[in-house]
Motif scaffolding. Structure first.
Motif, PDB file in Angstrom:
ATOM      1  N   ASP A  52       4.307   0.644  11.118  1.00  0.00           N
ATOM      2  CA  ASP A  52       5.222   1.992  10.568  1.00  0.00           C
ATOM      3  C   ASP A  52       4.547   2.561   9.310  1.00  0.00           C
ATOM      4  N   TRP A  53       4.921   1.163   8.521  1.00  0.00           N
ATOM      5  CA  TRP A  53       4.589   2.314   7.052  1.00  0.00           C
ATOM      6  C   TRP A  53       2.721   2.359   6.415  1.00  0.00           C
ATOM      7  N   LEU A  54       2.555   1.706   7.608  1.00  0.00           N
ATOM      8  CA  LEU A  54       0.866   2.535   7.618  1.00  0.00           C
ATOM      9  C   LEU A  54       0.340   3.929   7.717  1.00  0.00           C
ATOM     10  N   LEU A  55       1.751   3.950   8.899  1.00  0.00           N
ATOM     11  CA  LEU A  55       2.014   5.334   9.509  1.00  0.00           C
ATOM     12  C   LEU A  55       2.560   6.429   9.400  1.00  0.00           C
ATOM     13  N   ALA A  56       3.517   5.002   8.183  1.00  0.00           N
ATOM     14  CA  ALA A  56       3.809   6.968   6.932  1.00  0.00           C
ATOM     15  C   ALA A  56       3.399   7.042   5.980  1.00  0.00           C
ATOM     16  N   GLN A  57       2.402   6.688   6.054  1.00  0.00           N
ATOM     17  CA  GLN A  57       1.352   7.610   4.682  1.00  0.00           C
ATOM     18  C   GLN A  57       0.794   8.371   5.119  1.00  0.00           C
ATOM     19  N   PRO A  58       0.646   9.271   4.408  1.00  0.00           N
ATOM     20  CA  PRO A  58      -0.150  10.767   4.783  1.00  0.00           C
ATOM     21  C   PRO A  58      -1.361  10.653   4.022  1.00  0.00           C
TER      22      PRO A  58
END
Ligand SMILES: C[S@@+](CC[C@H](N)C(=O)[O-])C[C@H]1O[C@@H](n2cnc3c(N)ncnc32)[C@H](O)[C@@H]1O
Length: 236
Positions: A29-35
């Motif tokens: 979730d944290w990775l996917l939230a990064q552009p």
């Protein structure tokens, strides 16, 4: 001898997949939230990607993994190769010491994003003294100036009283590097975890520059021995 990877790590990771699932999901979730700001990714300390998200890797045109463990490359391809192929990602798995070669890697791929995948917290086991660990980490972060890079790594680890899997992992939430309330917020969170002093300091508290937004996660690495993972991104 590789104290943080190798057959022992793969065996533990394979057996612990259910216990690690919620931490793995939090990392995803944290990775996917990064552009995504580049087409290419260099993933350091990749191992077999036991905690890594194929969906996030699929956002890149190419992924180059690095690990000193010779088993890592075939096992990473086994775990993530098919999913990356479907997503059209070019995958190259390299075996070697990416931390020593970091300046060369940065020169060879000047546009690539760098991600340290739970490896920087292990440097303390590869150096004899605290000051050597700190110097090594400092030289790594200095080499990364003007690059887009991120890391998830052990901040501390130790014994907990809470049982697993009967209770959910307590949310660590976000803190900001250098902010005055950072220490008290994380102390309260460790208390909710049932952390039993003393915990091992992985000497990673100065990796991120002041002001970096940090995400804290609990990882039930072993049933009674948990890790505090800290994750952040640094932009030039
Ligand atoms: C805790 S494991 C991380 C596992 C991995 N990120 C995963 O999700 O399965 C740390 C990994 O870093 C690797 N490693 C340690 N020092 C390294 C170095 N200098 N260069 C590349 N890999 C390294 C170890 O071999 C080990 O596989």
């Amino acid at each position: 001898m590789n104290l943080t990877g190798g057959l022992h790590w793969h065996w533990r990771a394979w057996r612990a997949q259910a216990r690690w699932r919620s931490t793995r999901a939090q990392i995803e979730d944290w990775l996917l939230a990064q552009p995504v700001s580049s087409d290419d990714l260099i993933l350091i300390g990749a191992s077999a990607g036991w905690m890594m998200s194929s969906t996030w890797l699929g956002r890149y045109r190419s992924v180059q993994t690095w690990d000193i463990d010779p088993l890592a490359a075939p096992l990473f391809r086994w775990r993530h190769g098919a999913a990356l192929k479907i997503q059209g990602v070019r995958l190259e798995c390299r075996t070697g010491d990416a931390l020593t070669q970091l300046p060369n890697l940065l020169n060879e791929q000047p546009q690539a994003t760098i991600f340290f995948d739970n490896v920087l917290g292990q440097i303390r086991f590869q150096t004899a003294r605290t000051d050597q660990t700190e110097r090594r980490l400092h030289s790594i972060t200095q080499a990364l100036r003007s690059r887009h890079w991120g890391s998830v790594h052990d901040r501390m680890s130790g014994r907990v009283l809470k049982a697993w899997p009967h209770e959910p992992l307590p949310e660590g939430g976000q803190t900001v590097q250098g902010q005055a309330n950072e220490a008290s917020a994380t102390q309260q969170w460790l208390g909710r975890m049932g952390a039993q002093s003393p915990w091992l300091d992985h000497l990673t508290d100065s990796i991120f520059p002041e002001g970096t937004c940090l995400t804290n996660m609990a990882w039930a690495m072993k049933p009674g021995y948990w890790h505090w993972l800290q994750a952040g991104w640094v932009r030039p």
